[in-house]
Write an enzyme that holds these catalytic residues in place. Structure first.
Site, mmCIF file in Angstrom:
data_model
loop_
_atom_site.group_PDB
_atom_site.id
_atom_site.type_symbol
_atom_site.label_atom_id
_atom_site.label_comp_id
_atom_site.label_asym_id
_atom_site.label_seq_id
_atom_site.Cartn_x
_atom_site.Cartn_y
_atom_site.Cartn_z
ATOM 1 N N ALA A 32 -26.104 -1.898 -15.550
ATOM 2 C CA ALA A 32 -26.465 -0.490 -15.458
ATOM 3 C C ALA A 32 -25.339 0.367 -14.898
ATOM 4 O O ALA A 32 -25.281 1.571 -15.166
ATOM 5 C CB ALA A 32 -27.714 -0.323 -14.595
ATOM 6 N N PHE A 50 -30.280 6.187 -17.028
ATOM 7 C CA PHE A 50 -30.685 7.147 -16.004
ATOM 8 C C PHE A 50 -29.608 8.233 -15.912
ATOM 9 O O PHE A 50 -28.412 7.938 -16.072
ATOM 10 C CB PHE A 50 -30.838 6.415 -14.668
ATOM 11 C CG PHE A 50 -31.432 7.242 -13.576
ATOM 12 C CD1 PHE A 50 -32.799 7.443 -13.503
ATOM 13 C CD2 PHE A 50 -30.633 7.812 -12.605
ATOM 14 C CE1 PHE A 50 -33.361 8.200 -12.490
ATOM 15 C CE2 PHE A 50 -31.176 8.580 -11.583
ATOM 16 C CZ PHE A 50 -32.547 8.775 -11.527
ATOM 17 N N SER A 94 -27.793 9.728 -13.867
ATOM 18 C CA SER A 94 -26.596 9.605 -13.027
ATOM 19 C C SER A 94 -25.635 8.520 -13.491
ATOM 20 O O SER A 94 -24.511 8.425 -12.981
ATOM 21 C CB SER A 94 -27.001 9.310 -11.579
ATOM 22 O OG SER A 94 -27.635 8.042 -11.492
ATOM 23 N N LYS A 95 -26.042 7.701 -14.470
ATOM 24 C CA LYS A 95 -25.180 6.616 -14.920
ATOM 25 C C LYS A 95 -23.977 7.168 -15.702
ATOM 26 O O LYS A 95 -23.971 8.306 -16.166
ATOM 27 C CB LYS A 95 -25.968 5.640 -15.790
ATOM 28 C CG LYS A 95 -27.102 4.939 -15.052
ATOM 29 C CD LYS A 95 -26.571 4.090 -13.908
ATOM 30 C CE LYS A 95 -27.644 3.202 -13.292
ATOM 31 N NZ LYS A 95 -28.563 3.912 -12.389
ATOM 32 N N ASN A 96 -22.965 6.327 -15.875
ATOM 33 C CA ASN A 96 -21.755 6.770 -16.595
ATOM 34 C C ASN A 96 -22.091 7.250 -17.997
ATOM 35 O O ASN A 96 -21.487 8.203 -18.497
ATOM 36 C CB ASN A 96 -20.744 5.628 -16.663
ATOM 37 C CG ASN A 96 -20.145 5.298 -15.308
ATOM 38 O OD1 ASN A 96 -20.773 5.485 -14.273
ATOM 39 N ND2 ASN A 96 -18.915 4.804 -15.304
#
Length: 386
Positions: free
Chosen positions: A170, A199, A201-203
């Site tokens: 993740a 999600f 905020s993920k890269n």
């Protein structure tokens, strides 16, 4: 003692993650993708879902990609696909987000935390091997903060003991690992199944929840697709107990746009990290993130470790906040000490590295739109405290 002199704060406020700024240059593409999805009105399993899966597969070097509803579902589906008996043990890091344990626990499997390495914060392969028993069914390697765990060692341990390797990817999408034979392995594609989260905020983050699974086994990919869709391949005919876990079409359409920029954004994150490194590497009471030379690092987080003295990490965080610099502790409590997992019978002191990291880690702002003025200011504020 003289009061430290700070430069003027940067003209734009510093955000821990600035999605608005990241999306602004591609807003027209996002709007067009959304318009097309709305016009097609195929909101479940629409064409964008399969298109995104194919494009992400190409980005990762060709594994089968099975989209699903979120990263936690991805972990649960990965474990379901192994058909482990109830009560089987699943080795997990003691220092990671709780979802890694949660996915095992809800299936009636037994999470077995092991300690992590003090430099990379990833699973300690020797600790993993020591924790394997006749009941072990899987090892879940988390590629924490953007850097690969020791995939070569963990793959070898899993193969030697005949257990499955699952990769929780993740936080490290696009990272690679160079083996002792000079091969390059892509994070998330080495284990029997890899998982990721979209999600926000993920890269590679969506505009809500989303996730995916990766596997190079075609039959396993087909089984995962079936499990994610109520255990059916034909509507109203359910061969297995599954989940309702689908990536919706709107999310897939928007993620297709963002995937085109992922390499560019990764390079920007790496530039931010290099700038922090250059400014902070000589400090005595703070350590910059260690790099495993075999792994690329995509910097989902830029995580400092502060000297392990009572209150010192919290004092730095308060100092940063007082000067307009946000920060975050990932994670303040190791999983074996979480109230929900007390039934496992672990106690303080069993995983000293994980416990120390929970007292000492602090993540600075890192995202692709940080500018040099902001980076220099953050570094100056940190240095003034240290």
């Amino acid at each position: 003692m003289p009061v430290p002199q700070f430069p003027l704060p940067p003209s734009a406020p510093i955000q821990l993650l600035d999605l608005r700024a990241q999306h602004a240059p591609i807003r027209a593409e996002l709007d067009e993708a959304l318009r097309q999805a709305l016009d097609e009105a195929a909101f479940i399993q629409g064409p964008a879902v399969q298109q995104f899966a194919l494009e992400l597969s190409e980005y990762l070097g060709g594994p089968h990609v099975v989209p699903c509803a979120n990263g936690t579902d991805a972990l649960q589906l990965a474990l379901m696909a192994l058909r482990l008996p109830r009560g089987a043990e699943v080795i997990v890091p003691a220092f990671t987000y709780v979802a890694t344990l949660e996915a095992a626990a809800v299936l009636g499997l037994v999470p077995v935390p092991v300690d992590v390495l003090p430099d990379t914060f990833n699973l300690d392969p020797q600790a993993v091997e020591a924790a394997i028993t006749s009941r072990t069914g899987a090892i879940v390697a988390v590629h924490l903060f953007g850097q690969c765990a020791d995939l070569e060692a963990l793959r070898a341990v899993a193969d030697q003991h005949g257990v499955a390797l699952i990769e929780d990817n993740a936080q490290a999408i696009g990272a690679t690992f160079r083996t002792s034979r000079g091969e390059f392995w892509v994070a998330g594609t080495v284990g029997e199944v890899g998982t990721t989260s979209f999600f926000p905020s993920k890269n590679l983050g969506g505009f809500g929840d989303g996730g995916a699974l990766f596997t190079r086994d075609e039959a396993r990919a087909a089984y995962l697709r079936q499990l994610a869709n109520h255990g059916q391949t034909r509507k109203y005919h359910h061969e297995y107990i599954g989940l309702n876990s689908r990536l919706d079409t709107v999310q897939a359409a928007l993620l297709r746009v963002k995937l085109r920029y992922l390499s560019q954004w990764t390079a920007a994150r790496q530039h931010v990290a290099a700038s922090y490194d250059a400014a902070l590497a000589d400090l005595q009471t703070i350590s910059v993130p260690a790099r495993d030379p075999r792994s690329t690092h995509v910097f989902h987080q830029y995580t400092l470790t502060v000297a392990d003295e009572p209150g010192r990490r919290n004092a730095l965080q308060q100092h940063l906040a007082a000067h307009g610099v946000p920060s975050q502790v990932y994670y303040p409590l190791p999983n074996h000490l979480q109230p929900a997992y007390q039934y496992l019978g672990y106690h303080a002191g069993q995983f000293p590295v994980a416990e120390r990291l929970c007292r000492t880690v602090l993540s600075l702002p890192i995202h692709p739109t940080l500018v040099q003025e902001q980076l220099a200011y953050v570094a100056d504020v940190v240095r003034a405290w240290a």
